[in-house]
Write an enzyme that holds these catalytic residues in place. Structure first.
Site, PDB file in Angstrom:
ATOM      1  N   GLU A  33      50.731  43.795  42.352  1.00  0.00           N
ATOM      2  CA  GLU A  33      50.139  42.422  42.491  1.00  0.00           C
ATOM      3  C   GLU A  33      51.604  41.517  42.202  1.00  0.00           C
ATOM      4  O   GLU A  33      51.323  40.335  41.955  1.00  0.00           O
ATOM      5  CB  GLU A  33      49.032  42.088  41.764  1.00  0.00           C
ATOM      6  CG  GLU A  33      47.767  42.973  42.148  1.00  0.00           C
ATOM      7  CD  GLU A  33      47.148  42.872  43.336  1.00  0.00           C
ATOM      8  OE1 GLU A  33      47.899  42.351  44.278  1.00  0.00           O
ATOM      9  OE2 GLU A  33      46.085  43.020  43.463  1.00  0.00           O
TER      10      GLU A  33
ATOM     11  N   TYR B 245      35.145  23.412  26.382  1.00  0.00           N
ATOM     12  CA  TYR B 245      36.648  24.127  26.565  1.00  0.00           C
ATOM     13  C   TYR B 245      36.884  24.916  28.086  1.00  0.00           C
ATOM     14  O   TYR B 245      38.032  25.123  28.148  1.00  0.00           O
ATOM     15  CB  TYR B 245      36.477  25.198  25.411  1.00  0.00           C
ATOM     16  CG  TYR B 245      37.151  24.820  24.043  1.00  0.00           C
ATOM     17  CD1 TYR B 245      36.737  23.782  23.540  1.00  0.00           C
ATOM     18  CD2 TYR B 245      38.543  25.209  24.062  1.00  0.00           C
ATOM     19  CE1 TYR B 245      37.323  23.211  22.365  1.00  0.00           C
ATOM     20  CE2 TYR B 245      39.145  24.660  22.745  1.00  0.00           C
ATOM     21  CZ  TYR B 245      38.690  23.699  22.068  1.00  0.00           C
ATOM     22  OH  TYR B 245      39.319  23.118  20.946  1.00  0.00           O
TER      23      TYR B 245
ATOM     24  N   HIS C 290      36.754  41.202  43.495  1.00  0.00           N
ATOM     25  CA  HIS C 290      37.973  41.777  42.838  1.00  0.00           C
ATOM     26  C   HIS C 290      38.043  41.222  41.298  1.00  0.00           C
ATOM     27  O   HIS C 290      37.909  42.069  40.600  1.00  0.00           O
ATOM     28  CB  HIS C 290      39.121  41.359  43.675  1.00  0.00           C
ATOM     29  CG  HIS C 290      40.426  42.144  43.168  1.00  0.00           C
ATOM     30  ND1 HIS C 290      41.723  41.957  43.783  1.00  0.00           N
ATOM     31  CD2 HIS C 290      40.814  42.487  42.347  1.00  0.00           C
ATOM     32  CE1 HIS C 290      42.627  42.587  43.240  1.00  0.00           C
ATOM     33  NE2 HIS C 290      42.172  42.992  42.087  1.00  0.00           N
TER      34      HIS C 290
HETATM   35  O1  LIG Z   1      44.468  44.996  39.159  1.00  0.00           O
HETATM   36  C1  LIG Z   1      45.298  45.872  39.994  1.00  0.00           C
HETATM   37  C2  LIG Z   1      45.280  45.586  41.348  1.00  0.00           C
HETATM   38  O2  LIG Z   1      44.717  44.310  41.866  1.00  0.00           O
HETATM   39  C3  LIG Z   1      46.031  46.706  39.361  1.00  0.00           C
HETATM   40  O3  LIG Z   1      47.172  47.207  40.018  1.00  0.00           O
HETATM   41  P1  LIG Z   1      48.417  47.545  39.383  1.00  0.00           P
HETATM   42  O4  LIG Z   1      48.256  48.936  38.322  1.00  0.00           O
HETATM   43  O5  LIG Z   1      49.591  48.149  40.707  1.00  0.00           O
HETATM   44  O6  LIG Z   1      48.902  46.471  38.338  1.00  0.00           O
HETATM   45 ZN   LIG Z   2      43.072  43.595  40.593  1.00  0.00          ZN
END
Ligand SMILES: O=C(CO)COP(=O)(O)O
Ligand SMILES: [Zn+2]
Length: 210
Positions: free
Chosen positions: A74, A120, A160
């Site tokens: 990412e 907050y 996600h």
């Molecule tokens: O959260 C993740 C992908 O969205 C983890 O990916 P990485 O292990 O490559 O950082």
């Molecule tokens: Zn992720």
């Protein structure tokens, strides 16, 4: 802060998040700006609970690896946010439980997935725009985030997790914790008759800052 202090801080904050259950397995990634237009990013596949300073990835602004292990898949969206928003100095991406649960709901308001009911949340984050679903590591996540980079401090990735920015790494982590807590309260209060903050109350908080 020296570069070594920045690296040690990233290791310590990541471990703190992991130890309190904000991340599990190899999910999630952190980054921050270093001097000279370089960036510090957590390595791909690494547990946030077991990072070491020497293995953290150091990238140039084009994403070339200068030192450390292979960076997060990412890192493309991290670099896109830094490119677009000079005030963003650190980024936290997590699959934390309540924000990820929220990201899986149908019918979220794309402009703001969490309406304000505590001060907050408004002071630290303000609003939570939703980025449509793409598989982890997809380059279009970077494109979507770049388009919204100047409109907010946090973004929900559908099905996600979450992306949260900050003025430095502790600020980004504090913003993330506040946001996860707000999502937790959102689910605790589901079905209850919530008094949301009024527009005047929200604007008053935005004008005061943290
Ligand atoms: O959260 C993740 C992908 O969205 C983890 O990916 P990485 O292990 O490559 O950082
Ligand atoms: Zn992720």
């Amino acid at each position: 802060m020296t570069e070594l202090e920045q690296k040690n801080q990233m290791v310590a904050l990541a471990a703190s998040l992991f130890n309190r259950g904000y991340s599990v397995g190899g999910a999630g990634n952190l980054s921050c700006r270093l001097d000279g237009g370089r960036f510090l990013v957590t390595p791909t596949g690494s547990s946030l609970g077991r990072l070491t300073a020497e293995r953290l990835s150091v990238l140039d602004s084009d994403g070339n690896l200068l030192a450390g292990d292979k960076p997060s898949k990412e890192s493309v969206f991290h670099l896109a946010l830094y490119r677009k928003n000079p005030a963003c100095n650190a980024i936290v991406h997590l699959h934390s439980t309540y924000l990820t649960a929220l990201s899986c709901l149908q019918g979220l308001d794309p402009a703001n997935a969490l309406k304000a009911f505590t001060p907050y949340y408004v002071m630290r984050v303000g609003a939570l725009p939703v980025i449509p679903y793409y598989r982890p590591g997809h380059p279009d996540i970077a494109r979507e985030l770049e388009a919204r980079a100047l409109t907010g401090r946090a973004f929900l990735l559908a099905n996600h997790g979450v992306v949260v920015t900050g003025s430095d790494l502790t600020d980004a982590v504090d913003n993330t914790e506040e946001l996860e807590e707000t999502a937790r309260l959102h689910f605790i209060l589901r079905g209850e008759n919530i008094r949301y903050l009024t527009d005047d109350e929200v604007n008053d908080l935005k004008n005061r800052g943290k």
